[in-house]
Scaffold this active site. Structure first.
Site, mmCIF file in Angstrom:
data_model
loop_
_atom_site.group_PDB
_atom_site.id
_atom_site.type_symbol
_atom_site.label_atom_id
_atom_site.label_comp_id
_atom_site.label_asym_id
_atom_site.label_seq_id
_atom_site.Cartn_x
_atom_site.Cartn_y
_atom_site.Cartn_z
ATOM 1 C CG MET A 30 62.871 30.994 19.606
ATOM 2 S SD MET A 30 61.723 32.150 20.359
ATOM 3 C CE MET A 30 62.823 33.141 21.320
ATOM 4 N N GLY A 31 66.440 30.652 16.302
ATOM 5 C CA GLY A 31 67.386 31.175 15.327
ATOM 6 C C GLY A 31 68.403 32.124 15.919
ATOM 7 C CG LEU A 33 71.301 28.895 14.682
ATOM 8 C CD1 LEU A 33 71.668 27.677 13.838
ATOM 9 C CD2 LEU A 33 70.285 28.512 15.756
ATOM 10 C CG HIS A 37 71.350 28.136 19.208
ATOM 11 N ND1 HIS A 37 71.523 29.497 19.097
ATOM 12 C CD2 HIS A 37 70.159 27.959 19.848
ATOM 13 C CE1 HIS A 37 70.502 30.119 19.646
ATOM 14 N NE2 HIS A 37 69.656 29.218 20.115
ATOM 15 C CD GLN A 149 70.434 22.931 33.023
ATOM 16 O OE1 GLN A 149 69.888 22.056 32.343
ATOM 17 N NE2 GLN A 149 69.924 23.353 34.172
ATOM 18 C CG ASP A 151 66.829 29.351 27.868
ATOM 19 O OD1 ASP A 151 66.623 30.500 28.251
ATOM 20 O OD2 ASP A 151 67.369 29.086 26.780
ATOM 21 C CD GLN A 154 63.102 26.859 26.643
ATOM 22 O OE1 GLN A 154 62.406 27.795 26.312
ATOM 23 N NE2 GLN A 154 64.204 26.531 25.995
ATOM 24 C CB VAL A 177 78.296 27.416 25.065
ATOM 25 C CG1 VAL A 177 79.594 27.826 24.373
ATOM 26 C CG2 VAL A 177 78.006 25.939 24.807
ATOM 27 C CG MET A 185 78.014 31.960 23.925
ATOM 28 S SD MET A 185 78.581 30.988 22.529
ATOM 29 C CE MET A 185 80.345 31.234 22.682
HETATM 30 O O1 PAF Z 1 64.798 28.213 23.808
HETATM 31 C C1 PAF Z 1 64.263 28.676 22.796
HETATM 32 O O2 PAF Z 1 64.916 29.153 21.874
HETATM 33 C C2 PAF Z 1 62.745 28.648 22.682
HETATM 34 O O3 PAF Z 1 62.148 28.910 23.903
HETATM 35 C C3 PAF Z 1 62.189 27.338 22.072
HETATM 36 C C4 PAF Z 1 62.489 26.149 22.944
HETATM 37 C C5 PAF Z 1 62.822 27.127 20.695
HETATM 38 C C6 PAF Z 1 60.687 27.447 21.913
HETATM 39 O O4 PAF Z 1 60.326 28.501 21.094
#
Ligand code: PAF
Length: 282
Positions: A30-31, A33, A37, A149, A151, A154, A177, A185
């Site tokens: 979702m940017g 970064l 990321h 990890q 999330d 998720q 990280v 982070m």
């Molecule tokens: O982890 C994230 O940033 C978001 O949940 C994802 C996987 C990009 C979905 O929008």
């Protein structure tokens, strides 16, 4: 590095890559970064010929009153960071591109895996995540997709979904990280003021001290949870949402801390909700 906004354009790039037998690695984000990321992009670059990073703040995974509007955005900086890590394409679609008028199909994963932990206080969140990730997989058709990890839920939900829907993509979970002081982070760390930022270090401290207790022989998941709750409650700025000790893959409750174990927590500090976890093989 190319920055593309249209689904049609990214599909052309993928077709070209496939014609040339190139493998495609995908990092959905979702940017805004950060180092987490960047570690995903680095790994994707090591393992694939073409690396695509998506930057899309997905409205369907935010509940009412959550931070969709205020979520930090900086496409210019993100693009140059992605490029510095070797990304070949940044895919940055508009909301209309991803959810055209009349769009009414969603992906929902049933059961504890989406209802517990973050799902208990963020109802509909994983439906939004599963829907957008399915859409992105259908657009990018990656060989491998990289997720942090941090999330953990998720990752578990997406793995379940990929299995259930027979999606032809390998999910690659990558380690959390951390900042020098242990804070995991997250793009949301930018919401924290100085005092909150300091208070946030108690999360990883509690998790790593719990790990030590397990290494010393503690096998009762409730005792581990209570220990973490007590430690975090010693920090007055912290308001606990949940602390759970569960099976690492299924997120089901466990009676003994044995095998694949996930210790996960969510804590509010001021207006910011932070998550962190440790996955252990005991
Ligand atoms: O982890 C994230 O940033 C978001 O949940 C994802 C996987 C990009 C979905 O929008």
């Amino acid at each position: 590095m190319k920055i593309l906004e249209a689904i049609g354009d990214i599909r052309e790039e993928i077709k070209e890559a496939r014609r040339n037998n190139k493998s495609v690695g995908f990092v959905p984000t979702m940017g805004y970064l950060h180092g987490g990321h960047l570690s995903l992009i680095k790994k994707a670059k090591e393992e694939n010929d073409l690396v695509i990073v998506s930057i899309f703040v997905n409205p369907t995974q935010f509940g009412p009153g959550e931070d969709f509007e205020s979520y930090p955005r900086d496409l210019k900086k993100d693009s140059s960071l992605a490029q510095s890590m070797g990304a070949d394409i940044v895919f940055s679609p508009s909301i209309e591109e991803m959810y055209p008028l009349g769009c009414s199909t969603y992906v929902e994963i049933e059961g504890d895996i989406t209802k517990k932990l973050c799902g208990a206080s963020r109802s509909g969140h994983f439906k939004g995540v599963a829907t957008v990730v399915t859409k992105l997989f259908n657009i990018v058709m990656p060989n491998r997709a990289y997720f942090g990890q941090k999330d953990a839920q998720q990752v578990a939900v997406i793995k379940r979904m990929v299995k259930d829907l027979h999606l032809d993509v390998e999910i690659v979970p990558c380690p959390i990280v951390r900042e020098g002081d242990g804070l995991a982070m997250s793009s949301r760390n930018t919401y924290l003021n100085e005092e909150e930022r300091r208070a946030g270090t108690i999360l990883s401290k509690a998790l790593f001290e719990a790990k030590e207790r397990i290494e010393e022989g503690e096998i009762n998941p409730l005792k581990i949870s209570y220990f973490i709750i007590e430690t975090i409650e010693s920090e007055p700025l912290c308001e606990i949402d949940y602390v759970e000790v569960v099976h690492g893959e299924t997120l089901e409750s466990i009676e003994r801390v044995k095998g694949d174990v996930l210790i996960a927590l969510a804590v509010k500090i001021g207006k910011t909700r932070l998550i962190d976890n440790l996955r252990l093989e005991v």
